[in-house]
Design a protein around this motif. Structure first.
Motif, short mmCIF file in Angstrom:
data_model
loop_
_atom_site.label_atom_id
_atom_site.label_comp_id
_atom_site.label_asym_id
_atom_site.label_seq_id
_atom_site.Cartn_x
_atom_site.Cartn_y
_atom_site.Cartn_z
N ASP A 1 0.80 -1.22 0.00
CA ASP A 1 0.00 0.00 0.00
C ASP A 1 0.84 1.27 0.00
O ASP A 1 0.34 2.34 -0.35
CB ASP A 1 -0.94 0.02 1.21
N THR A 2 2.10 1.18 0.43
CA THR A 2 2.93 2.39 0.51
C THR A 2 4.16 2.32 -0.39
O THR A 2 5.01 3.21 -0.33
CB THR A 2 3.38 2.63 1.96
N ALA A 3 4.26 1.29 -1.21
CA ALA A 3 5.45 1.11 -2.06
C ALA A 3 5.69 2.31 -2.97
O ALA A 3 6.84 2.66 -3.26
CB ALA A 3 5.31 -0.16 -2.89
N ASN A 4 4.61 2.97 -3.41
CA ASN A 4 4.75 4.08 -4.34
C ASN A 4 4.40 5.44 -3.73
O ASN A 4 4.28 6.43 -4.44
CB ASN A 4 3.87 3.84 -5.57
N ALA B 1 5.86 23.98 -0.14
CA ALA B 1 6.04 24.10 -1.59
C ALA B 1 6.60 22.82 -2.18
O ALA B 1 6.16 22.36 -3.25
CB ALA B 1 6.95 25.29 -1.92
N ARG B 2 7.57 22.22 -1.48
CA ARG B 2 8.17 20.97 -1.97
C ARG B 2 7.13 19.85 -1.98
O ARG B 2 7.04 19.07 -2.93
CB ARG B 2 9.35 20.57 -1.08
N VAL B 3 6.35 19.76 -0.92
CA VAL B 3 5.31 18.72 -0.83
C VAL B 3 4.28 18.92 -1.94
O VAL B 3 3.88 17.97 -2.62
CB VAL B 3 4.62 18.76 0.56
N GLY B 4 3.84 20.16 -2.14
CA GLY B 4 2.87 20.44 -3.18
C GLY B 4 3.38 20.07 -4.56
O GLY B 4 2.63 19.51 -5.38
N ALA B 5 4.65 20.34 -4.83
CA ALA B 5 5.24 20.01 -6.13
C ALA B 5 5.27 18.50 -6.35
O ALA B 5 4.95 18.01 -7.44
CB ALA B 5 6.65 20.59 -6.23
N VAL B 6 5.65 17.76 -5.32
CA VAL B 6 5.68 16.29 -5.44
C VAL B 6 4.29 15.73 -5.69
O VAL B 6 4.09 14.88 -6.57
CB VAL B 6 6.30 15.66 -4.17
N LEU B 7 3.30 16.20 -4.94
CA LEU B 7 1.94 15.69 -5.10
C LEU B 7 1.36 16.03 -6.47
O LEU B 7 0.65 15.22 -7.06
CB LEU B 7 1.03 16.24 -4.00
N ARG B 8 1.68 17.20 -7.00
CA ARG B 8 1.20 17.55 -8.35
C ARG B 8 1.80 16.62 -9.40
O ARG B 8 1.14 16.31 -10.39
CB ARG B 8 1.54 19.01 -8.68
N ARG B 9 3.03 16.17 -9.17
CA ARG B 9 3.66 15.27 -10.14
C ARG B 9 3.06 13.88 -10.09
O ARG B 9 2.84 13.24 -11.11
CB ARG B 9 5.17 15.18 -9.88
N VAL B 10 2.84 13.36 -8.88
CA VAL B 10 2.48 11.95 -8.77
C VAL B 10 0.99 11.68 -8.83
O VAL B 10 0.58 10.62 -9.29
CB VAL B 10 3.05 11.33 -7.47
N ARG B 11 0.16 12.60 -8.39
CA ARG B 11 -1.28 12.31 -8.32
C ARG B 11 -1.92 12.02 -9.67
O ARG B 11 -2.66 11.07 -9.79
CB ARG B 11 -2.01 13.46 -7.63
N PRO B 12 -1.68 12.81 -10.72
CA PRO B 12 -2.36 12.54 -11.99
C PRO B 12 -2.02 11.19 -12.58
O PRO B 12 -2.80 10.62 -13.33
CB PRO B 12 -1.86 13.68 -12.90
N ALA B 13 -0.85 10.64 -12.25
CA ALA B 13 -0.41 9.40 -12.87
C ALA B 13 -1.03 8.16 -12.24
O ALA B 13 -0.98 7.09 -12.82
CB ALA B 13 1.12 9.29 -12.80
N ARG C 1 7.85 -0.68 -20.54
CA ARG C 1 7.61 -0.87 -19.11
C ARG C 1 8.54 0.01 -18.28
O ARG C 1 8.13 0.56 -17.25
CB ARG C 1 7.80 -2.34 -18.71
N LEU C 2 9.76 0.14 -18.72
CA LEU C 2 10.73 0.98 -18.00
C LEU C 2 10.30 2.44 -18.03
O LEU C 2 10.29 3.12 -16.98
CB LEU C 2 12.10 0.82 -18.66
N LEU C 3 9.90 2.93 -19.20
CA LEU C 3 9.45 4.32 -19.29
C LEU C 3 8.17 4.53 -18.50
O LEU C 3 8.00 5.57 -17.84
CB LEU C 3 9.22 4.70 -20.76
N ARG C 4 7.26 3.55 -18.54
CA ARG C 4 6.02 3.68 -17.77
C ARG C 4 6.33 3.84 -16.28
O ARG C 4 5.75 4.68 -15.60
CB ARG C 4 5.13 2.47 -17.99
N HIS C 5 7.27 3.03 -15.78
CA HIS C 5 7.62 3.12 -14.36
C HIS C 5 8.17 4.50 -14.03
O HIS C 5 7.80 5.10 -13.01
CB HIS C 5 8.65 2.05 -14.01
N PHE C 6 9.03 5.04 -14.90
CA PHE C 6 9.57 6.38 -14.67
C PHE C 6 8.45 7.42 -14.70
O PHE C 6 8.42 8.34 -13.87
CB PHE C 6 10.61 6.72 -15.74
N MET C 7 7.52 7.29 -15.65
CA MET C 7 6.48 8.31 -15.80
C MET C 7 5.45 8.26 -14.67
O MET C 7 4.77 9.24 -14.41
CB MET C 7 5.81 8.17 -17.17
N GLU C 8 5.32 7.11 -14.04
CA GLU C 8 4.44 7.01 -12.88
C GLU C 8 5.09 7.59 -11.63
O GLU C 8 4.42 7.83 -10.63
CB GLU C 8 4.04 5.55 -12.65
N HIS C 9 6.41 7.81 -11.68
CA HIS C 9 7.14 8.37 -10.53
C HIS C 9 8.14 9.42 -11.02
O HIS C 9 9.34 9.29 -10.80
CB HIS C 9 7.89 7.26 -9.78
#
Length: 232
Positions: free
Chosen positions: A74-77, A115-127, A162-170
């Motif tokens: 549940d927390t791996a990503n 600001a750092r937290v907000g930037a990280v969440l904006r990157r990861v949430r849509p994916a 698959r490699l690019l997908r993993h990068f784009m999800e994170h």
């Protein structure tokens, strides 16, 4: 939009209270503990959107908490930002290799951290639930199995996809070769670690065709990351 949930693991009462107050003022739900074992329990009970993790907590260390969070399904990503007074490059690399996404050295301002937290969440949430992943000028259609960069089709083999997908999800997160092996090839794979380098080269060649900027960063002694601005 739903309130983002933070798990704050910090054993300095004054700093914890300051951060909790500031993040709650910004409409975050904040679960706080000073104990590493309790942090793992809280993460299981209510999966956070992001973890703020102090390196130097008593008992179970911040590094060990980070390592264990990465092993839990549940927390791996879930993004993890480590808070620490240790600023040496070797310590930063240790944190990244353990699975941290970012590293903030004390003292810092609450505004900077928000600001750092907000930037990280904006990157990861849509994916997390998208059928089309987008980062910089790259678009990945997970249904059609098609990748474009700047509107041009990019031809990738199945492993590179698959490699690019993993990068784009994170995006922005640094992955060691070992962690990429686990994520892309599977934990039971007997493929050599250096095979990752071969596929990274193939991926780079495909997505950088036409003298495009190299969007995959090699982070010395740590691994690779998808990073458009070169900030790593």
């Amino acid at each position: 939009m739903a309130q983002p949930r933070l798990l704050l693991v910090e054993d300095d009462p004054a700093l914890a209270e300051l951060l909790k107050w500031n993040f709650e003022r910004e409409n975050y739900i904040v679960d706080h503990t000073a104990d590493g074992e309790e942090a793992l329990l809280l993460a299981r009970e209510a999966t956070p959107d992001l973890v703020l993790l102090d390196w130097m907590i008593e008992g179970l260390s911040g590094l060990e908490v980070c390592r264990r969070l990465r092993r839990l399904p549940d927390t791996a990503n879930v993004p993890i930002i480590m808070l620490t007074a240790r600023g040496e490059e070797e310590d930063r690399i240790r944190g990244l290799e353990t699975g941290a996404d970012d590293y903030v050295t004390k003292p810092f301002s609450p505004r900077e951290l928000i600001a750092r937290v907000g930037a990280v969440l904006r990157r990861v949430r849509p994916a997390l639930s998208a059928e089309i992943l987008e980062y910089a000028d790259i678009s990945m259609d997970l249904v059609a199995h098609r990748v474009k960069r700047g509107g041009d089709v990019v031809n990738l083999g199945p492993t590179e996809f698959r490699l690019l997908r993993h990068f784009m999800e994170h995006p922005g997160r640094v992955f060691s070769r070992e962690r990429l092996l686990d994520a892309v090839w599977g934990q039971d794979s007997d493929i050599e670690v250096r095979t990752v380098d071969v596929h990274i080269r193939r991926l780079r060649k495909a997505i950088n065709e036409g003298d495009r900027a190299d969007i995959i960063r090699t982070v010395r002694s740590a691994g690779y990351a998808l990073d458009a601005d070169g900030s790593l």
